[in-house]
Design an enzyme around this catalytic site. Structure first.
Site, mmCIF file in Angstrom:
data_model
loop_
_atom_site.group_PDB
_atom_site.id
_atom_site.type_symbol
_atom_site.label_atom_id
_atom_site.label_comp_id
_atom_site.label_asym_id
_atom_site.label_seq_id
_atom_site.Cartn_x
_atom_site.Cartn_y
_atom_site.Cartn_z
ATOM 1 N N LYS A 136 0.836 -1.207 0.000
ATOM 2 C CA LYS A 136 0.000 0.000 0.000
ATOM 3 C C LYS A 136 0.865 1.250 0.000
ATOM 4 C CE LYS A 136 -3.420 2.525 2.753
ATOM 5 N NZ LYS A 136 -4.407 2.469 3.853
ATOM 6 N N HIS A 271 -8.211 -30.211 -33.370
ATOM 7 C CA HIS A 271 -8.997 -28.986 -33.223
ATOM 8 C C HIS A 271 -10.174 -29.176 -32.266
ATOM 9 C CE1 HIS A 271 -6.499 -27.110 -36.128
ATOM 10 N NE2 HIS A 271 -6.937 -27.815 -37.156
#
Length: 516
Positions: A136, A271
């Protein structure tokens, strides 16, 4: 920013001394807790204990060490006159660097023998608070949560006598990602018996690898994994170059299909659609049956098997070009044969217990859900459990024993074909597959075209109901003798009438297997 004081509190002490020694040489005061302090003193470095700053000893067996204003105040100070005056009044000095890594909750949770009490003890509290506080306040504090960042931070200090704001921000982002993933892992394991579709879903993933590209060369891609997973699909790449984005998708589809069968089964995928599936007494016997399903499409495919891949099966591949093979394990003989295929990747995915599919997955993946992304969100659903249907014969003629066996195989296999899915089978092998088409009758046409003469005497499985009799009529004309489908169409009666007229046996399952 010049670093004058650093707090170090790490579980993983790899590289710790080599990082701290140059800091001490630069005049940085080292503050450490517990085992970290002992490790630094053991290396001959001067260390100040956290308890010297807090005026409190570690309590509750080390559960509480750094949760104190004397630690978090110096980290969170905005370096304003007011903040500094307040710290001085309390006798606190600022902390400019925080070096923390966390208790190994992920590693503990990956151990199937770990108890809940052991897991609870590996939930880090103070470390997470330190990382969040330092991150922070990255405008003034350098936070280091990963030992791989030790060397770059030292290099930057050596080059410019401080750590740049850009680097501090990057490290802060990394620290927040670490705490988020850590909390997500705790949620994942402690909520394992909870609602499959909770109000919030937390994805705590780590990057395993950057991929060369995505589906196409102009798309960037990376592989991310759940905590505890360190290899592709939770397995180990034994041979070949790194797996591509498309390889990973196809291997996952092939593996999910292979482990759906109890008999030795081999699946060929191209595929994302199976082009060959067969079960037999051995993998070597199953391979030519699977290949015959569509030998043209099998070129450049991937293969998955639900048994150890042996030398006989490896030799059976002949000169077929295969992108990758996934199996529980590979025998030494198989690896010896396949090592000549430099372009073929081998992925060992571990033994498959002979119980339900969810227990065949790694511990972190046992929750039977799947997640897919859409624009602005995600879809979460339970996995399709497979063949859990009550079959009902709806035609005048019931399937023969041989037909019923083939229908059972075809129905299970069709669940792994893209919708609309039609699969023709002879015995325990697919002989024609039509999938991924918007029209069901066109999927039937494709399947019988792929099967050719082998459609005669074959059975057919459809992942969803036939909306019109035309699909059944096309199948019967090609020589199909029995059909399994969910039923449920408003025209079921017409479809059944067509099957009776054509002499087909037909079963309804009442369960659909769409796969989009």
């Amino acid at each position: 920013m010049a670093i004058k004081r650093s707090l170090l509190s790490v579980y993983d002490k790899s590289g710790l001394v080599d990082f701290a020694r140059p800091l001490a040489a630069r005049g940085v005061e080292l503050v450490a807790s517990g085992g970290t302090a002992r490790a630094l003193r053991g290396a001959g470095l001067a260390v100040r204990d956290v308890s010297d700053l807090t005026g409190c000893p570690e309590i509750l067996g080390g559960r509480v060490k750094t949760l104190h204003p004397a630690i978090h105040g110096p980290i969170l100070s905005r370096r304003t006159p007011a903040d500094r005056d307040q710290l001085v009044g309390l006798g606190y000095g600022e902390l400019d660097m925080v070096v923390v890594n966390l208790y190994p909750f992920e590693e503990t949770a990956a151990n199937p023998d770990a108890t809940l009490a052991q897991l609870i003890e590996q939930i880090d509290i103070g470390g997470v608070a330190l990382l969040r506080a330092a991150a922070k306040n990255f405008a003034h504090v350098t936070v280091v949560c990963d030992p791989t960042d030790y060397a770059p931070v030292l290099a930057e200090l050596e080059a410019q006598d401080d750590v740049s704001l850009e680097t501090r921000e990057r490290l802060a982002v990394k620290a927040f990602a670490r705490t988020a993933a850590y909390d997500a892992t705790i949620w994942r394991y402690l909520s394992g018996a909870g609602d499959l579709l909770p109000d919030q879903v937390v994805l705590g993933l780590h990057k395993l690898a950057d991929l060369r590209y995505g589906e196409n060369p102009h798309q960037r891609a990376a592989l991310y994994a759940a905590p505890g997973v360190s290899g592709p699909l939770g397995g180990e790449l034994l041979q070949g170059k790194p797996l591509s984005y498309n390889n990973l998708l196809d291997l996952d589809a092939a593996w999910q299909a292979a482990i759906a069968f109890e008999q030795p089964t081999l699946v060929i995928v191209k595929h994302l659609n199976p082009c060959g599936i067969a079960s037999a007494g051995t993998l070597a016997e199953a391979f030519p049956l699977a290949l015959a399903g569509d030998p043209v499409s099998a070129f450049g495919s991937v293969i998955a098997a639900n048994r150890p891949f042996d030398g006989l099966t490896a030799r059976a591949l002949g000169d077929l070009f295969v992108e990758a093979i996934a199996a529980p394990t590979f025998t030494d003989e198989a690896q010896g044969v396949l090592c000549a295929r430099a372009g073929c990747r081998l992925v060992a995915l571990g033994q498959i217990p002979p119980d339900e599919a969810d227990k065949r997955r790694p511990a972190d993946q046992r929750r039977p859900v799947e997640i897919r992304s859409i624009l602005g969100g995600f879809l979460v659903q339970e996995r399709d459990p497979g063949d859990q249907a009550e079959w009902q014969t709806v035609t005048r003629r019931a399937p023969t024993g041989a037909e019923m066996s083939a229908l059972r195989f075809a129905w299970r296999a069709a669940a792994h074909v893209k919708s609309n899915a039609i699969l023709l089978a002879q015995g325990q092998a697919a002989v024609g597959i039509g999938g991924g088409l918007p029209s069901r009758v066109d999927a039937v046409r494709l399947a019988v075209n792929k099967a050719g003469e082998r459609a005669k005497g074959a059975v057919l499985a459809s992942d969803a109901f036939f909306p019109f009799p035309d699909g059944v009529e096309v199948a019967a004309k090609a020589g199909v003798t029995a059909v399994v489908q969910p039923g449920g169409s408003v025209r079921d009666a017409q479809v059944i009438e067509a099957a009776d007229r054509l002499g087909l046996a037909m079963c309804f399952t009442g369960v659909r297997h769409f796969r989009h």
